[in-house]
Design a protein around this motif. Structure first.
Motif, PDB file in Angstrom:
ATOM      1  N   LEU A 159       6.161   5.956  -6.509  1.00  0.00           N
ATOM      2  CA  LEU A 159       7.144   5.308  -5.652  1.00  0.00           C
ATOM      3  C   LEU A 159       7.270   3.831  -6.054  1.00  0.00           C
ATOM      4  O   LEU A 159       6.312   3.076  -5.943  1.00  0.00           O
ATOM      5  CB  LEU A 159       6.717   5.409  -4.183  1.00  0.00           C
ATOM      6  CG  LEU A 159       7.627   4.743  -3.152  1.00  0.00           C
ATOM      7  CD1 LEU A 159       8.969   5.445  -3.109  1.00  0.00           C
ATOM      8  CD2 LEU A 159       6.968   4.774  -1.778  1.00  0.00           C
ATOM      9  N   PRO A 160       8.444   3.405  -6.534  1.00  0.00           N
ATOM     10  CA  PRO A 160       8.599   2.014  -6.980  1.00  0.00           C
ATOM     11  C   PRO A 160       9.066   1.115  -5.836  1.00  0.00           C
ATOM     12  O   PRO A 160       9.508   1.584  -4.787  1.00  0.00           O
ATOM     13  CB  PRO A 160       9.675   2.121  -8.060  1.00  0.00           C
ATOM     14  CG  PRO A 160      10.548   3.241  -7.553  1.00  0.00           C
ATOM     15  CD  PRO A 160       9.648   4.199  -6.791  1.00  0.00           C
TER      16      PRO A 160
ATOM     17  N   GLY B  55      -0.127  18.201   3.862  1.00  0.00           N
ATOM     18  CA  GLY B  55      -0.087  19.256   2.856  1.00  0.00           C
ATOM     19  C   GLY B  55       1.275  19.487   2.256  1.00  0.00           C
ATOM     20  O   GLY B  55       1.600  20.600   1.839  1.00  0.00           O
ATOM     21  N   ILE B  56       2.111  18.441   2.202  1.00  0.00           N
ATOM     22  CA  ILE B  56       3.441  18.563   1.612  1.00  0.00           C
ATOM     23  C   ILE B  56       3.605  17.491   0.540  1.00  0.00           C
ATOM     24  O   ILE B  56       2.911  16.469   0.559  1.00  0.00           O
ATOM     25  CB  ILE B  56       4.556  18.415   2.674  1.00  0.00           C
ATOM     26  CG1 ILE B  56       4.438  17.073   3.404  1.00  0.00           C
ATOM     27  CG2 ILE B  56       4.519  19.569   3.654  1.00  0.00           C
ATOM     28  CD1 ILE B  56       5.550  16.803   4.393  1.00  0.00           C
ATOM     29  N   GLU B  57       4.523  17.723  -0.379  1.00  0.00           N
ATOM     30  CA  GLU B  57       4.767  16.769  -1.454  1.00  0.00           C
ATOM     31  C   GLU B  57       5.972  15.911  -1.085  1.00  0.00           C
ATOM     32  O   GLU B  57       7.110  16.361  -1.114  1.00  0.00           O
ATOM     33  CB  GLU B  57       5.019  17.497  -2.776  1.00  0.00           C
ATOM     34  CG  GLU B  57       5.022  16.571  -3.977  1.00  0.00           C
ATOM     35  CD  GLU B  57       5.011  17.327  -5.297  1.00  0.00           C
ATOM     36  OE1 GLU B  57       4.710  16.708  -6.324  1.00  0.00           O
ATOM     37  OE2 GLU B  57       5.286  18.551  -5.287  1.00  0.00           O
ATOM     38  N   LEU B  58       5.690  14.651  -0.720  1.00  0.00           N
ATOM     39  CA  LEU B  58       6.750  13.744  -0.302  1.00  0.00           C
ATOM     40  C   LEU B  58       7.478  13.128  -1.485  1.00  0.00           C
ATOM     41  O   LEU B  58       8.636  12.756  -1.373  1.00  0.00           O
ATOM     42  CB  LEU B  58       6.157  12.624   0.569  1.00  0.00           C
ATOM     43  CG  LEU B  58       5.484  13.061   1.875  1.00  0.00           C
ATOM     44  CD1 LEU B  58       4.868  11.863   2.573  1.00  0.00           C
ATOM     45  CD2 LEU B  58       6.492  13.750   2.792  1.00  0.00           C
TER      46      LEU B  58
ATOM     47  N   PHE C 260       0.817  -1.214   0.000  1.00  0.00           N
ATOM     48  CA  PHE C 260       0.000   0.000   0.000  1.00  0.00           C
ATOM     49  C   PHE C 260       0.852   1.268   0.000  1.00  0.00           C
ATOM     50  O   PHE C 260       0.406   2.321   0.458  1.00  0.00           O
ATOM     51  CB  PHE C 260      -0.918   0.005   1.230  1.00  0.00           C
ATOM     52  CG  PHE C 260      -1.859  -1.162   1.293  1.00  0.00           C
ATOM     53  CD1 PHE C 260      -3.001  -1.194   0.499  1.00  0.00           C
ATOM     54  CD2 PHE C 260      -1.597  -2.235   2.126  1.00  0.00           C
ATOM     55  CE1 PHE C 260      -3.864  -2.275   0.553  1.00  0.00           C
ATOM     56  CE2 PHE C 260      -2.457  -3.321   2.184  1.00  0.00           C
ATOM     57  CZ  PHE C 260      -3.596  -3.345   1.392  1.00  0.00           C
ATOM     58  N   ARG C 261       2.082   1.190  -0.522  1.00  0.00           N
ATOM     59  CA  ARG C 261       3.028   2.302  -0.426  1.00  0.00           C
ATOM     60  C   ARG C 261       2.530   3.574  -1.094  1.00  0.00           C
ATOM     61  O   ARG C 261       2.654   4.673  -0.530  1.00  0.00           O
ATOM     62  CB  ARG C 261       4.378   1.889  -1.022  1.00  0.00           C
ATOM     63  CG  ARG C 261       4.336   1.552  -2.499  1.00  0.00           C
ATOM     64  CD  ARG C 261       5.651   0.997  -3.002  1.00  0.00           C
ATOM     65  NE  ARG C 261       5.636   0.718  -4.418  1.00  0.00           N
ATOM     66  CZ  ARG C 261       5.126  -0.366  -4.957  1.00  0.00           C
ATOM     67  NH1 ARG C 261       4.572  -1.291  -4.170  1.00  0.00           N
ATOM     68  NH2 ARG C 261       5.144  -0.543  -6.259  1.00  0.00           N
ATOM     69  N   GLN C 262       1.949   3.453  -2.290  1.00  0.00           N
ATOM     70  CA  GLN C 262       1.522   4.655  -3.000  1.00  0.00           C
ATOM     71  C   GLN C 262       0.357   5.329  -2.298  1.00  0.00           C
ATOM     72  O   GLN C 262       0.308   6.550  -2.184  1.00  0.00           O
ATOM     73  CB  GLN C 262       1.136   4.305  -4.447  1.00  0.00           C
ATOM     74  CG  GLN C 262       0.997   5.520  -5.359  1.00  0.00           C
ATOM     75  CD  GLN C 262       2.263   6.346  -5.470  1.00  0.00           C
ATOM     76  OE1 GLN C 262       3.370   5.801  -5.459  1.00  0.00           O
ATOM     77  NE2 GLN C 262       2.115   7.654  -5.562  1.00  0.00           N
ATOM     78  N   GLY C 263      -0.589   4.524  -1.798  1.00  0.00           N
ATOM     79  CA  GLY C 263      -1.704   5.095  -1.039  1.00  0.00           C
ATOM     80  C   GLY C 263      -1.237   5.757   0.241  1.00  0.00           C
ATOM     81  O   GLY C 263      -1.775   6.794   0.644  1.00  0.00           O
ATOM     82  N   ILE C 264      -0.215   5.166   0.893  1.00  0.00           N
ATOM     83  CA  ILE C 264       0.319   5.764   2.124  1.00  0.00           C
ATOM     84  C   ILE C 264       0.971   7.108   1.814  1.00  0.00           C
ATOM     85  O   ILE C 264       0.780   8.089   2.547  1.00  0.00           O
ATOM     86  CB  ILE C 264       1.331   4.800   2.776  1.00  0.00           C
ATOM     87  CG1 ILE C 264       0.615   3.551   3.293  1.00  0.00           C
ATOM     88  CG2 ILE C 264       2.082   5.487   3.908  1.00  0.00           C
ATOM     89  CD1 ILE C 264       1.542   2.464   3.805  1.00  0.00           C
ATOM     90  N   VAL C 265       1.749   7.164   0.729  1.00  0.00           N
ATOM     91  CA  VAL C 265       2.393   8.424   0.339  1.00  0.00           C
ATOM     92  C   VAL C 265       1.342   9.491   0.046  1.00  0.00           C
ATOM     93  O   VAL C 265       1.450  10.644   0.515  1.00  0.00           O
ATOM     94  CB  VAL C 265       3.303   8.206  -0.898  1.00  0.00           C
ATOM     95  CG1 VAL C 265       3.784   9.550  -1.452  1.00  0.00           C
ATOM     96  CG2 VAL C 265       4.500   7.353  -0.520  1.00  0.00           C
ATOM     97  N   GLU C 266       0.331   9.135  -0.725  1.00  0.00           N
ATOM     98  CA  GLU C 266      -0.718  10.102  -1.065  1.00  0.00           C
ATOM     99  C   GLU C 266      -1.491  10.539   0.169  1.00  0.00           C
ATOM    100  O   GLU C 266      -1.873  11.710   0.302  1.00  0.00           O
ATOM    101  CB  GLU C 266      -1.658   9.491  -2.102  1.00  0.00           C
ATOM    102  CG  GLU C 266      -0.986   9.242  -3.458  1.00  0.00           C
ATOM    103  CD  GLU C 266      -1.873   8.463  -4.409  1.00  0.00           C
ATOM    104  OE1 GLU C 266      -2.990   8.069  -3.992  1.00  0.00           O
ATOM    105  OE2 GLU C 266      -1.456   8.248  -5.571  1.00  0.00           O
ATOM    106  N   GLY C 267      -1.742   9.595   1.097  1.00  0.00           N
ATOM    107  CA  GLY C 267      -2.440   9.948   2.328  1.00  0.00           C
ATOM    108  C   GLY C 267      -1.638  10.905   3.193  1.00  0.00           C
ATOM    109  O   GLY C 267      -2.185  11.873   3.740  1.00  0.00           O
ATOM    110  N   LEU C 268      -0.322  10.654   3.325  1.00  0.00           N
ATOM    111  CA  LEU C 268       0.534  11.551   4.110  1.00  0.00           C
ATOM    112  C   LEU C 268       0.632  12.925   3.450  1.00  0.00           C
ATOM    113  O   LEU C 268       0.668  13.955   4.149  1.00  0.00           O
ATOM    114  CB  LEU C 268       1.925  10.940   4.261  1.00  0.00           C
ATOM    115  CG  LEU C 268       2.019   9.685   5.140  1.00  0.00           C
ATOM    116  CD1 LEU C 268       3.420   9.112   5.104  1.00  0.00           C
ATOM    117  CD2 LEU C 268       1.620  10.021   6.581  1.00  0.00           C
ATOM    118  N   GLN C 269       0.674  12.957   2.118  1.00  0.00           N
ATOM    119  CA  GLN C 269       0.722  14.250   1.419  1.00  0.00           C
ATOM    120  C   GLN C 269      -0.554  15.048   1.673  1.00  0.00           C
ATOM    121  O   GLN C 269      -0.500  16.264   1.902  1.00  0.00           O
ATOM    122  CB  GLN C 269       0.912  14.011  -0.090  1.00  0.00           C
ATOM    123  CG  GLN C 269       2.284  13.505  -0.450  1.00  0.00           C
ATOM    124  CD  GLN C 269       2.463  13.289  -1.949  1.00  0.00           C
ATOM    125  OE1 GLN C 269       3.581  13.269  -2.456  1.00  0.00           O
ATOM    126  NE2 GLN C 269       1.372  13.123  -2.668  1.00  0.00           N
TER     127      GLN C 269
END
Length: 413
Positions: free
Chosen positions: A370-371, A356-359, A343-352
């Motif tokens: 994120l690969p 409110g920051i672009e990880l 679930f890495r991509q969903g986690i990144v999008e959720g944290l962003q």
């Protein structure tokens, strides 16, 4: 190490301390948590680093091949003969002529630097899977149609069916100087290959159209070469390099992206070393919890010794208790690590969205997402290292327990 029913019963009892041993239980729980987090971080970081390298290599070599053959001066004369020679080389799976030239693109008063890329019809058809809008089949020789990257389309604000003006500074000569060559092309396709620089700059058209735009006649810029093994590309193309010495230069993907992949390798090794220290910290937590357990159970150990328990039995009991703590933490870490990777991509999008920051900035990371690529041997090594360090951490407390002198402990009981 096989335990007797007595040894296994005592080991289970010590792995689940009673109410009066809350501190020992807390330290043991922290040990499991630290092992779990350290293993999970190692699996996640190594998988992401492997995935980043593999995805970047796949995208780069998929667009530019494993190597390029380029003439001195940028124009390859008699390229048909060179192309045939390259294709006949053992280990070469594909070779295609290619034109790449930096120019200027303009639309509706806005201008941006672009790379005009002239491809064969076969290479253009291969890009159909990357098309977001439009149709690559409209790119035919003699027709002023082009395909552009998705981010270039966003930067210029251009859509399908609109005209992109490409400006070539090498235009026609007049009494007042050289007039830049400006030709309008209809955008019939917008693609996204996942490489930020490519999606932001490249304009694709058939080779004859690129030759007309650049006024290069029948020459091309380079030949891109695909081999059966990217890691052996220099060995495979060594005969071509020797035959073309003085006429053209062969540059493989390692040379074209040397600084990037060397930086990735250094970062990968540094991260693995740093995170391995966390596993060592987890092992010390296991050691400290077992030392506390041995001290609190000194009277019980002395009584077991008087009842016939051997030093070997006590050694096995405490080694088993500590090793199981390490095993539980390792298994939990593997589960947590693989869950995060899935679930890495969903986690990144959720944290962003949350902060409110672009990880993950594609302009910096080169890739749009994120690969991750998990190496089974690395996972086994990580699990083995965690288990091994956990086992080593049990030896000293187990040795102390096995050497307990019941006479000294029970003298005043």
């Amino acid at each position: 190490m096989i335990l007797s029913p007595f040894e296994w019963t005592i080991a289970k009892r010590y792995m689940l301390p009673g109410r009066g041993e809350a501190v020992i239980a807390l330290v043991a729980s922290i040990s499991i948590g630290v092992v779990m987090l350290s293993v999970a971080m190692l699996v996640i970081v190594m998988s992401v680093m492997n995935g980043f390298r593999a995805e970047l290599l796949d995208r780069i070599t998929g667009l530019n091949g494993h190597a390029v053959v380029q003439a001195y001066g940028g124009r390859l004369e008699n390229w048909e003969d060179v192309l045939a020679e390259v294709r006949d080389t053992p280990g070469v799976t594909r070779a295609s002529p290619l034109i790449e030239q930096p120019l200027l693109g303009s639309y509706n008063g806005r201008a941006d630097a672009i790379f005009v890329r002239g491809n064969t019809q076969e290479d253009i058809d291969r890009m159909r899977e990357s098309v977001l809008l439009g149709d690559m089949s409209s790119l035919k020789p003699g027709e002023r149609n082009v395909a552009i990257g998705s981010r270039l389309a966003q930067n210029l604000g251009i859509r399908i069916g609109e005209t992109l003006t490409i400006i070539n500074p090498q235009g026609r000569s007049t009494p007042f100087g050289t007039v830049p060559r400006q030709i309008g092309y209809t955008v019939t396709a917008i693609f996204e290959v996942g490489l930020y620089d490519f999606d932001e700059r490249f304009v694709v058209m058939p080779i004859p159209n690129a030759q007309t735009l650049l006024l290069t006649g029948d020459t091309i810029g380079m030949i891109e070469v695909q081999t059966e093994d990217a890691d052996r590309v220099d060995e495979i193309l060594a005969p071509v390099t020797q035959r073309l010495a003085g006429k053209a230069v062969v540059t493989d993907w390692k040379q074209m992206n040397a600084s990037l992949f060397e930086a990735l390798q250094v970062e990968r090794v540094a991260m693995a070393f740093a995170l391995s220290i966390i596993v060592l910290v987890a092992a010390f937590n296991i050691l400290s919890s077992l030392v506390m357990l041995v001290r609190s159970k000194t009277r019980d150990i002395a009584i077991m010794r008087t009842m016939g328990a051997t030093r070997r039995s006590l050694l096995k009991i405490f080694v088993t208790a500590g090793s199981i703590v390490g095993a539980i933490g390792t298994l939990a870490g593997l589960v947590l690590g693989f869950t995060v990777l899935i679930f890495r991509q969903g986690i990144v999008e959720g944290l962003q969205a949350l902060f409110g920051i672009e990880l993950w900035d594609p302009s910096i990371r080169f890739l749009s997402e994120l690969p991750a690529k998990t190496d089974p041997f690395e996972v086994l090594f990580i699990a083995g290292m965690a288990m091994g360090l956990s086992f080593l951490a049990t030896l000293y407390p187990a040795y102390r327990a096995s050497n307990t002198d019941p006479v000294e402990v029970l003298r005043y009981e």
